[in-house]
Design a protein around this motif. Sequence first.
Motif, mmCIF file in Angstrom:
data_model
loop_
_atom_site.group_PDB
_atom_site.id
_atom_site.type_symbol
_atom_site.label_atom_id
_atom_site.label_comp_id
_atom_site.label_asym_id
_atom_site.label_seq_id
_atom_site.Cartn_x
_atom_site.Cartn_y
_atom_site.Cartn_z
ATOM 1 N N VAL A 278 0.853 -1.196 0.000
ATOM 2 C CA VAL A 278 0.000 0.000 0.000
ATOM 3 C C VAL A 278 0.882 1.238 0.000
ATOM 4 O O VAL A 278 1.814 1.348 0.810
ATOM 5 C CB VAL A 278 -0.930 0.016 1.235
ATOM 6 N N SER A 279 0.597 2.156 -0.924
ATOM 7 C CA SER A 279 1.395 3.381 -1.045
ATOM 8 C C SER A 279 0.476 4.595 -1.037
ATOM 9 O O SER A 279 -0.620 4.558 -1.616
ATOM 10 C CB SER A 279 2.208 3.383 -2.349
ATOM 11 N N LEU A 280 0.929 5.660 -0.395
ATOM 12 C CA LEU A 280 0.207 6.935 -0.435
ATOM 13 C C LEU A 280 1.193 8.074 -0.275
ATOM 14 O O LEU A 280 2.399 7.868 -0.126
ATOM 15 C CB LEU A 280 -0.899 6.983 0.633
ATOM 16 N N SER A 281 0.694 9.304 -0.324
ATOM 17 C CA SER A 281 1.561 10.479 -0.323
ATOM 18 C C SER A 281 2.104 10.766 1.078
ATOM 19 O O SER A 281 1.612 10.257 2.080
ATOM 20 C CB SER A 281 0.778 11.696 -0.813
ATOM 21 N N GLU A 282 3.124 11.629 1.134
ATOM 22 C CA GLU A 282 3.703 12.057 2.413
ATOM 23 C C GLU A 282 2.646 12.710 3.297
ATOM 24 O O GLU A 282 2.579 12.468 4.507
ATOM 25 C CB GLU A 282 4.849 13.049 2.169
ATOM 26 N N ALA A 285 0.413 10.155 4.762
ATOM 27 C CA ALA A 285 1.099 9.289 5.726
ATOM 28 C C ALA A 285 1.208 9.924 7.102
ATOM 29 O O ALA A 285 1.448 9.230 8.089
ATOM 30 C CB ALA A 285 2.490 8.925 5.205
ATOM 31 N N SER A 286 1.022 11.221 7.189
ATOM 32 C CA SER A 286 1.104 11.912 8.493
ATOM 33 C C SER A 286 -0.277 12.312 8.998
ATOM 34 O O SER A 286 -0.392 13.111 9.911
ATOM 35 C CB SER A 286 1.994 13.150 8.371
ATOM 36 N N ALA A 287 -1.336 11.741 8.393
ATOM 37 C CA ALA A 287 -2.698 12.162 8.732
ATOM 38 C C ALA A 287 -3.433 11.161 9.621
ATOM 39 O O ALA A 287 -4.627 11.328 9.877
ATOM 40 C CB ALA A 287 -3.500 12.387 7.449
ATOM 41 N N GLY A 288 -2.742 10.117 10.087
ATOM 42 C CA GLY A 288 -3.378 9.162 10.990
ATOM 43 C C GLY A 288 -4.249 8.122 10.314
ATOM 44 O O GLY A 288 -5.087 7.497 10.961
ATOM 45 N N LEU A 289 -4.058 7.899 9.005
ATOM 46 C CA LEU A 289 -4.843 6.884 8.301
ATOM 47 C C LEU A 289 -4.381 5.481 8.693
ATOM 48 O O LEU A 289 -3.223 5.274 9.076
ATOM 49 C CB LEU A 289 -4.704 7.056 6.785
ATOM 50 N N LYS A 290 -5.303 4.521 8.590
ATOM 51 C CA LYS A 290 -4.960 3.113 8.796
ATOM 52 C C LYS A 290 -5.501 2.310 7.622
ATOM 53 O O LYS A 290 -6.435 2.739 6.942
ATOM 54 C CB LYS A 290 -5.565 2.571 10.090
ATOM 55 N N VAL A 291 -4.913 1.142 7.413
ATOM 56 C CA VAL A 291 -5.451 0.181 6.447
ATOM 57 C C VAL A 291 -6.018 -0.984 7.243
ATOM 58 O O VAL A 291 -5.396 -1.456 8.206
ATOM 59 C CB VAL A 291 -4.364 -0.319 5.478
ATOM 60 N N GLN A 292 -7.209 -1.414 6.863
ATOM 61 C CA GLN A 292 -7.832 -2.565 7.529
ATOM 62 C C GLN A 292 -8.132 -3.644 6.498
ATOM 63 O O GLN A 292 -8.658 -3.363 5.427
ATOM 64 C CB GLN A 292 -9.128 -2.149 8.217
ATOM 65 N N ILE A 293 -7.775 -4.875 6.856
ATOM 66 C CA ILE A 293 -8.094 -6.027 6.016
ATOM 67 C C ILE A 293 -9.219 -6.784 6.706
ATOM 68 O O ILE A 293 -9.059 -7.250 7.837
ATOM 69 C CB ILE A 293 -6.877 -6.947 5.834
ATOM 70 N N HIS A 342 -9.741 16.354 7.702
ATOM 71 C CA HIS A 342 -10.118 17.254 6.603
ATOM 72 C C HIS A 342 -9.148 17.102 5.434
ATOM 73 O O HIS A 342 -8.897 18.039 4.689
ATOM 74 C CB HIS A 342 -10.122 18.709 7.091
ATOM 75 N N LEU A 343 -8.626 15.895 5.263
ATOM 76 C CA LEU A 343 -7.583 15.658 4.272
ATOM 77 C C LEU A 343 -8.090 15.781 2.841
ATOM 78 O O LEU A 343 -7.346 16.158 1.939
ATOM 79 C CB LEU A 343 -6.971 14.274 4.505
ATOM 80 N N GLY A 344 -9.368 15.457 2.614
ATOM 81 C CA GLY A 344 -9.917 15.545 1.262
ATOM 82 C C GLY A 344 -9.547 14.346 0.415
ATOM 83 O O GLY A 344 -9.210 13.275 0.935
ATOM 84 N N PRO A 345 -9.568 14.475 -0.919
ATOM 85 C CA PRO A 345 -9.262 13.336 -1.795
ATOM 86 C C PRO A 345 -7.828 12.834 -1.599
ATOM 87 O O PRO A 345 -6.894 13.627 -1.532
ATOM 88 C CB PRO A 345 -9.459 13.908 -3.200
ATOM 89 N N VAL A 346 -7.695 11.515 -1.515
ATOM 90 C CA VAL A 346 -6.387 10.886 -1.327
ATOM 91 C C VAL A 346 -6.282 9.713 -2.294
ATOM 92 O O VAL A 346 -7.192 8.887 -2.392
ATOM 93 C CB VAL A 346 -6.199 10.383 0.123
ATOM 94 N N SER A 347 -5.166 9.627 -3.013
ATOM 95 C CA SER A 347 -4.910 8.488 -3.905
ATOM 96 C C SER A 347 -4.153 7.409 -3.134
ATOM 97 O O SER A 347 -3.130 7.693 -2.504
ATOM 98 C CB SER A 347 -4.102 8.930 -5.120
ATOM 99 N N VAL A 348 -4.676 6.183 -3.183
ATOM 100 C CA VAL A 348 -4.048 5.045 -2.506
ATOM 101 C C VAL A 348 -3.740 3.989 -3.570
ATOM 102 O O VAL A 348 -4.627 3.567 -4.304
ATOM 103 C CB VAL A 348 -4.971 4.458 -1.425
ATOM 104 N N THR A 349 -2.489 3.575 -3.658
ATOM 105 C CA THR A 349 -2.074 2.574 -4.643
ATOM 106 C C THR A 349 -1.833 1.253 -3.937
ATOM 107 O O THR A 349 -1.104 1.190 -2.937
ATOM 108 C CB THR A 349 -0.802 3.031 -5.376
ATOM 109 N N ILE A 350 -2.461 0.193 -4.462
ATOM 110 C CA ILE A 350 -2.419 -1.129 -3.819
ATOM 111 C C ILE A 350 -2.021 -2.178 -4.851
ATOM 112 O O ILE A 350 -2.564 -2.215 -5.954
ATOM 113 C CB ILE A 350 -3.789 -1.482 -3.202
ATOM 114 N N THR A 351 -1.050 -3.011 -4.481
ATOM 115 C CA THR A 351 -0.587 -4.090 -5.347
ATOM 116 C C THR A 351 -0.984 -5.438 -4.749
ATOM 117 O O THR A 351 -0.956 -5.609 -3.533
ATOM 118 C CB THR A 351 0.949 -4.024 -5.497
#
Length: 565
Positions: A278-282, A285-293, A342-351
């Motif tokens: 999982v990849s996202l912008s700097e 990455a400092s906005a407290g997001l998490k990934v959940q499976i 209030h981050l707004g649109p975020v692009s998340v790249t997943i392989t």
Amino acid sequence: MGPFLLNAVRWLAGGQTGKVGVNPSLKNLCSLLSEHGLQCSLEPHLTSDSCVYCCKAYDNKEAKQLQEFVAEGGGLLIGGQAWWWASQNPGRSALADFPGNIILNCFGLSILPRTLSPGCFPVPTPEMRSYHFRKALSEFQAKLNHGRGNLKKNCLAQLGANGAAFLQIPAEGVPAYLSLHRLLRKMLRQAGLPAVSQENPVASGSCEATVLCLATELAHSGTDCSQLAQGLGTWTCSSSVSPAEHPVTVEIDATNPGNNDSWVSTGLYLREGQHAEVSLSEAAASAGLKVQIGCHTDDLSEAHKLCRAPVVTHQCCMDRTKRSVSCLWGGLLYVIVPKGSHLGPVSVTITRAVPAPYYKLGETPLEEWRSRVQRNSAPWGELATDSIILTVPTANLQALEDPAPVLRLWDEMMRAVARLAAQPFPFRRPERIVADVQISAGWMHSGYPIMCHLQSVQELISEAGMRSGGLWGPIHELGHNQQQQGWEFPPHTTEATCNLWSVYVHETVLGIPRARAHPALSPPEREKRIKAHLGKGAPLCDWNVWTALETYLQVLSRNSGRQGP
């Protein structure tokens, strides 16, 4: 406590010359030690002339220095609780990340994020020490390999819990921990995973249940468990499905004005045992997001029998731009957006994830949906509006030619739910209902998400069924989610006022009068209940569920000009 602390410090000193350094946050301890003739001083940091250092477990800035100090013979008195930290850091392991544990883990000690009931705890005698983790693990290995061993049922359950906790501790750089990881990997590869399902349940406290527990945490620790995951059956994605090696980029809305964290669907599914990158912008990455499976978040550790592993979801903090995430059991992929974001649109790249069926009312073209759901091999999919998201098996979705009518009805019902709750519509975060092969309590239960059994799936996605027969249970749980402490009278109204939403939605949206919405609300049943309650003198202890609801229904009837019950 005073004699205990004095004895502890004297024992830690062990006859060494040197002073006792006490962190300024423990001024009272310093005074106690001085009063009893111990040479001590307040020291904000560990000093070279200390033989003992006393501090709290809430700061790990000097972790390396403290570890070297102890390794060279220094005494460390450290204490604290981790439950508050754990409550403020969901998705993070207290055993791995709590500041005190970062200091203590390499010594073979950890502070658990639990609390104990107050009481007297006698010092255990050798006879009382019937359980030891390493010994129990050795006996468990013998039981798996040869079918014999002296491990009792309660020890098996304890081994599963202890093993799961141990595997949360980082093993890197600690040879004893690494050797246990190797032993567990070998044991689980040899034993294989039990084929747990609704048709083949596993008893809690059994060897199979312990294997499920240990395997889950071993996968969370970063171990490659793809071999273990092979042949897991219908619970997960078919092993014949190849993960997508090409990256998929999804754009999510990372704005969350609500007061609770929000799951945002990616429309992707991670196969069992696979790792996704999982990849996202700097900035993200400092906005407290998490990934959940996974979305099946009920912990079944207390269940008497298991139709799936006790824990089948996993969260990872996205505190860096790239991270590898996995879950032994696979699952739908989500990005968790913290409250107030209030981050707004975020692009998340997943392989290495595969597409899952996903339909959003007003956004997904019908032909695209039909193509997606028929050729999709992910076992779970989602139907979404701005105010509710339904997570159900793909097999059920394949029979749904056009999700729009049923979702428009859901939108009407959610508008009514919001109106009665005096909440904005659409909701600040969509409510969620997730179907599961087994849940932790009841036929359904409220929460985020609301959980229900697989048997309830058809009533969730059948417009004709809802309009003719109603939908009492799910609306009841949505009502629970709207209850506010300020106007509740627990425990009396807990299972009563939530039914106001069921009555309101049935009457205003589905056109089903309360007398038909639930058998308990037929006029004869209501009259009988009222007479019985008044005949007993209307005791408060009996004012609950339907009796308490009656009070609100009569107020509602008078305010709306209706006569009688």
